[in-house]
Design an enzyme around this catalytic site. Structure first.
Site, PDB file in Angstrom:
ATOM      1  N   LYS A 106      68.714  86.064  59.148  1.00  0.00           N
ATOM      2  CA  LYS A 106      69.242  87.429  59.128  1.00  0.00           C
ATOM      3  C   LYS A 106      70.164  87.615  60.308  1.00  0.00           C
ATOM      4  CE  LYS A 106      66.645  89.026  62.760  1.00  0.00           C
ATOM      5  NZ  LYS A 106      67.189  89.469  64.072  1.00  0.00           N
ATOM      6  N   ASP A 144      59.949  92.106  62.707  1.00  0.00           N
ATOM      7  CA  ASP A 144      61.009  91.740  61.774  1.00  0.00           C
ATOM      8  C   ASP A 144      60.492  91.244  60.426  1.00  0.00           C
ATOM      9  OD1 ASP A 144      62.982  92.424  63.540  1.00  0.00           O
ATOM     10  OD2 ASP A 144      63.526  90.377  64.086  1.00  0.00           O
TER      11      ASP A 144
END
Length: 285
Positions: free
Chosen positions: A10, A135
């Site tokens: 990401k 996350d």
């Protein structure tokens, strides 16, 4: 019974630190987008309940690895008596700010949920994932998102999907170290999704990392010669966006051999979720 699934990288396209919370964590606003590049995990079902990660990572104890912790957590919370042998093909740098460990944990939760046929929904899996790291939920949900809180309150967004060149300086940055630095900006005003998508945002952690890690500062300076560059998360990886793969590859070829990097397409839907859909599992947003 075995399945192989990706654990995508990401990018934090921006990261604002609004303040420190009473629990010691920081109130954040960030924008997540996935890359079509990442680690790969293979899960093979065991009937004896054992969880075994067959791939060793230097400096990481077996039971402390987020993959193993995710598997044990899912096993305990679901009451499942099955186990798994897990193999990891590691492509993402550790301490790079592109979500390697968190993504591996999320892929483990979703992969074993499928392999063990538990039928847990994404909200339940994301709640478990938050216990492993801030996350992990965005990887579980698998959609580009504007995130608030410690990163767990997610609002899906539709973003352009350019090609990115990601440079990985050969240094591992400690997230805890950056967030405890007294020079970290902690009073950025909150921004709305509308104003963010109209253009704007920065990474509040970047100045601190640049000061502490000259390798990151040098990588940003180099990439800025070709395209506006930014750091993702708390680093160390830095990135720039390009309209097509060819232009990104052209710049990559001009980088010194001592500075590794990769080119990948940005994606609003995680390649993990696309892989699960191909396996016939319905994945809800």
């Amino acid at each position: 019974m075995a399945i192989t699934l990706p654990a995508p990288a990401k990018l934090n396209l921006m990261l604002h630190v609004l303040g420190r919370r009473a629990d010691g964590y920081h109130e954040l606003q960030t924008l997540f987008q996935f890359l079509d590049h990442g680690d790969e995990l293979t899960f093979e079902r065991r009937d004896d309940g054992q969880i075994r990660l067959l791939t060793e990572l230097p400096g990481v104890d077996h039971d402390s690895n987020l993959i193993v912790r995710a598997a044990f957590l899912l096993q305990q919370e679901s009451g499942c008596r099955l186990g798994a042998d897990i193999q990891l093909h590691k492509r993402l740098p550790m301490g790079g700010g592109i979500g390697g460990g968190s993504s591996d944990a999320a892929t483990t939760l979703l992969g074993l949920n499928h392999l063990w046929q538990l039928g847990l929904d994404l909200e339940r899996l994301a709640t478990l994932g938050l216990r492993l790291g801030a996350d992990v939920p965005v990887f579980v949900h698998g959609r580009a998102a504007f995130a608030e809180g410690v990163g767990e309150r997610l609002q899906p967004v539709e973003l352009p999907e350019p090609w990115y060149l990601v440079i990985a300086p050969q240094v591992s940055v400690s997230t805890a170290e950056i967030f405890s630095d007294p020079e970290l900006t902690r009073n950025t005003p909150a921004i709305t999704v509308r104003s963010l998508l109209a253009g704007g945002g920065r990474n509040d952690c970047q100045p601190v990392v640049e000061k502490r890690y000259p390798q990151v500062c040098n990588a940003l300076s180099l990439l800025n010669k070709f395209v506006p560059a930014r750091m993702t998360g708390t680093g160390a990886c830095v990135f720039g966006s390009f309209p097509n793969q060819g232009e990104a590859d052209k710049v990559r070829r001009q980088l010194p051999a001592t500075l590794p990097g990769f080119v990948a397409r940005g994606s609003n839907v995680s390649m993990l979720h696309r892989a699960l859909a191909r396996l016939g599992q319905e994945v809800d947003a």
